[in-house]
Design a protein around this motif. Structure first.
Motif, PDB file in Angstrom:
ATOM      1  N   MET A  35       0.844  -1.185   0.000  1.00 37.51           N
ATOM      2  CA  MET A  35       0.000   0.000   0.000  1.00 37.51           C
ATOM      3  C   MET A  35       0.877   1.231   0.000  1.00 37.51           C
ATOM      4  N   SER A  36       0.587   2.173  -0.835  1.00 36.49           N
ATOM      5  CA  SER A  36       1.337   3.424  -0.788  1.00 36.49           C
ATOM      6  C   SER A  36       0.584   4.403   0.093  1.00 36.49           C
ATOM      7  N   ASP A  37       1.322   5.407   0.570  1.00 36.46           N
ATOM      8  CA  ASP A  37       0.691   6.389   1.441  1.00 36.46           C
ATOM      9  C   ASP A  37      -0.350   7.222   0.705  1.00 36.46           C
ATOM     10  N   ALA A  38      -0.247   7.295  -0.636  1.00 37.52           N
ATOM     11  CA  ALA A  38      -1.137   8.142  -1.403  1.00 37.52           C
ATOM     12  C   ALA A  38      -2.509   7.504  -1.623  1.00 37.52           C
ATOM     13  N   THR A  39      -2.569   6.169  -1.615  1.00 39.25           N
ATOM     14  CA  THR A  39      -3.832   5.500  -1.870  1.00 39.25           C
ATOM     15  C   THR A  39      -4.339   4.841  -0.599  1.00 39.25           C
ATOM     16  N   PRO A  40      -5.418   5.375  -0.029  1.00 40.83           N
ATOM     17  CA  PRO A  40      -5.938   4.781   1.197  1.00 40.83           C
ATOM     18  C   PRO A  40      -6.494   3.381   0.943  1.00 40.83           C
ATOM     19  N   GLN A  41      -6.267   2.499   1.883  1.00 41.51           N
ATOM     20  CA  GLN A  41      -6.718   1.123   1.777  1.00 41.51           C
ATOM     21  C   GLN A  41      -8.159   1.026   2.263  1.00 41.51           C
ATOM     22  N   GLU A  42      -8.968   0.272   1.532  1.00 43.25           N
ATOM     23  CA  GLU A  42     -10.349   0.044   1.938  1.00 43.25           C
ATOM     24  C   GLU A  42     -10.391  -1.149   2.880  1.00 43.25           C
ATOM     25  N   LEU A  43     -11.397  -1.176   3.730  1.00 45.23           N
ATOM     26  CA  LEU A  43     -11.564  -2.307   4.628  1.00 45.23           C
ATOM     27  C   LEU A  43     -12.040  -3.523   3.849  1.00 45.23           C
ATOM     28  N   GLY A  44     -11.433  -4.661   4.126  1.00 43.47           N
ATOM     29  CA  GLY A  44     -11.851  -5.909   3.518  1.00 43.47           C
ATOM     30  C   GLY A  44     -13.101  -6.438   4.199  1.00 43.47           C
ATOM     31  N   ILE A  45     -13.651  -7.500   3.658  1.00 44.16           N
ATOM     32  CA  ILE A  45     -14.874  -8.086   4.199  1.00 44.16           C
ATOM     33  C   ILE A  45     -14.650  -8.578   5.630  1.00 44.16           C
ATOM     34  N   LEU A  46     -13.526  -9.260   5.872  1.00 45.53           N
ATOM     35  CA  LEU A  46     -13.258  -9.756   7.224  1.00 45.53           C
ATOM     36  C   LEU A  46     -13.089  -8.611   8.221  1.00 45.53           C
ATOM     37  N   ALA A  47     -12.435  -7.539   7.795  1.00 43.20           N
ATOM     38  CA  ALA A  47     -12.249  -6.386   8.677  1.00 43.20           C
ATOM     39  C   ALA A  47     -13.595  -5.745   9.016  1.00 43.20           C
ATOM     40  N   LYS A  48     -14.467  -5.646   8.032  1.00 45.27           N
ATOM     41  CA  LYS A  48     -15.807  -5.104   8.287  1.00 45.27           C
ATOM     42  C   LYS A  48     -16.581  -6.013   9.236  1.00 45.27           C
ATOM     43  N   LEU A  49     -16.430  -7.319   9.046  1.00 45.74           N
ATOM     44  CA  LEU A  49     -17.089  -8.272   9.936  1.00 45.74           C
ATOM     45  C   LEU A  49     -16.580  -8.121  11.371  1.00 45.74           C
ATOM     46  N   VAL A  50     -15.280  -7.922  11.535  1.00 42.68           N
ATOM     47  CA  VAL A  50     -14.704  -7.722  12.871  1.00 42.68           C
ATOM     48  C   VAL A  50     -15.291  -6.470  13.519  1.00 42.68           C
ATOM     49  N   LEU A  51     -15.402  -5.384  12.776  1.00 42.67           N
ATOM     50  CA  LEU A  51     -15.966  -4.152  13.332  1.00 42.67           C
ATOM     51  C   LEU A  51     -17.428  -4.337  13.744  1.00 42.67           C
ATOM     52  N   VAL A  52     -18.206  -4.985  12.898  1.00 39.90           N
ATOM     53  CA  VAL A  52     -19.611  -5.222  13.218  1.00 39.90           C
ATOM     54  C   VAL A  52     -19.731  -6.116  14.455  1.00 39.90           C
ATOM     55  N   LEU A  53     -18.941  -7.190  14.486  1.00 41.99           N
ATOM     56  CA  LEU A  53     -18.961  -8.082  15.647  1.00 41.99           C
ATOM     57  C   LEU A  53     -18.522  -7.358  16.916  1.00 41.99           C
ATOM     58  N   ALA A  54     -17.532  -6.481  16.815  1.00 44.64           N
ATOM     59  CA  ALA A  54     -17.066  -5.735  17.991  1.00 44.64           C
ATOM     60  C   ALA A  54     -18.199  -4.886  18.562  1.00 44.64           C
ATOM     61  N   VAL A  55     -18.916  -4.182  17.707  1.00 44.96           N
ATOM     62  CA  VAL A  55     -20.029  -3.354  18.174  1.00 44.96           C
ATOM     63  C   VAL A  55     -21.119  -4.224  18.787  1.00 44.96           C
ATOM     64  N   VAL A  56     -21.462  -5.323  18.120  1.00 48.58           N
ATOM     65  CA  VAL A  56     -22.489  -6.229  18.634  1.00 48.58           C
ATOM     66  C   VAL A  56     -22.076  -6.805  19.984  1.00 48.58           C
ATOM     67  N   LEU A  57     -20.800  -7.215  20.119  1.00 53.90           N
ATOM     68  CA  LEU A  57     -20.326  -7.798  21.374  1.00 53.90           C
ATOM     69  C   LEU A  57     -20.324  -6.775  22.505  1.00 53.90           C
ATOM     70  N   ILE A  58     -19.933  -5.553  22.210  1.00 52.71           N
ATOM     71  CA  ILE A  58     -19.935  -4.510  23.248  1.00 52.71           C
ATOM     72  C   ILE A  58     -21.361  -4.250  23.732  1.00 52.71           C
ATOM     73  N   VAL A  59     -22.272  -4.062  22.800  1.00 52.06           N
ATOM     74  CA  VAL A  59     -23.668  -3.794  23.164  1.00 52.06           C
ATOM     75  C   VAL A  59     -24.256  -4.991  23.914  1.00 52.06           C
ATOM     76  N   ALA A  60     -24.032  -6.193  23.406  1.00 52.51           N
ATOM     77  CA  ALA A  60     -24.564  -7.393  24.059  1.00 52.51           C
ATOM     78  C   ALA A  60     -23.995  -7.548  25.464  1.00 52.51           C
ATOM     79  N   GLY A  61     -22.706  -7.285  25.626  1.00 57.15           N
ATOM     80  CA  GLY A  61     -22.088  -7.398  26.941  1.00 57.15           C
ATOM     81  C   GLY A  61     -22.671  -6.428  27.940  1.00 57.15           C
ATOM     82  N   VAL A  62     -22.902  -5.207  27.511  1.00 58.25           N
ATOM     83  CA  VAL A  62     -23.483  -4.203  28.406  1.00 58.25           C
ATOM     84  C   VAL A  62     -24.932  -4.555  28.733  1.00 58.25           C
ATOM     85  N   VAL A  63     -25.690  -5.003  27.739  1.00 58.18           N
ATOM     86  CA  VAL A  63     -27.095  -5.342  27.971  1.00 58.18           C
ATOM     87  C   VAL A  63     -27.221  -6.572  28.875  1.00 58.18           C
TER      88      VAL A  63
END
Length: 173
Positions: A1-29
């Protein structure tokens, strides 16, 4: 990756972010944010390395190390600044570099989440979502941060040579 071209999130990375939010909310609830929940969290965290499935305390950091070694060497070749320092101190590059790290460790974090869910169901006979997320991040992303910076520094010193000039590796390219 060059510094000039920002990298997009891959499918697994997006899944990790979604799961992180779900786990945080579920844990608090499910378990709330109480003093008892915090004490249980720290107790469980300390007890895990002695419990069944302790191999993950070696496996996940080892996998993170492989990803960090690759990325640290690429940083050195590209002449980029240290990953963690850039994330902390450079707001213009922060999001792009975090995406890069999340893409590199997403598979490892997901593996850690799965292993911790299995561990909790077998040993604790219940599920604490926030604990699973913290353990997965501690065993995957934290080693990645540390090792990537160390590898960058070592690779950079090998490229420059002992007195700062290029080595034979540079001259062959």
């Amino acid at each position: 990756m060059s510094d000039a071209t920002p990298q997009e999130l891959g499918i697994l990375a997006k899944l990790v972010l979604v799961l992180a939010v779900v786990l945080i909310v579920a844990g608090v609830v499910w378990h709330g944010v109480t003093g008892d929940a915090w004490r249980r969290f720290w107790h469980d965290l300390v007890e895990r390395p002695d419990a069944p499935m302790r191999f993950r305390f070696v496996l996940q950091p080892l996998m993170a190390a492989f990803a960090a070694i690759h990325d640290g060497r690429e940083d050195a070749r590209a002449g980029r600044s240290p990953y963690f320092m850039t994330v902390l101190r450079n707001p213009q590059e922060r999001v792009g570099r975090l995406r890069e790290g999340l893409n590199a460790t997403a598979r490892i974090i997901l593996l850690g989440l799965v292993m911790d869910v299995i561990y909790q169901l077998i040993v604790l006979k219940t599920f604490y979502p926030n604990e699973a997320l913290v353990i997965a991040l501690l065993l995957a992303f934290v080693p990645y941060l540390i090792i990537r910076g160390l590898v960058l520094r070592v690779a950079r010193s090998r490229i420059r040579g002992p007195r700062g000039e290029g080595t034979d590796m540079n001259r062959q390219q």
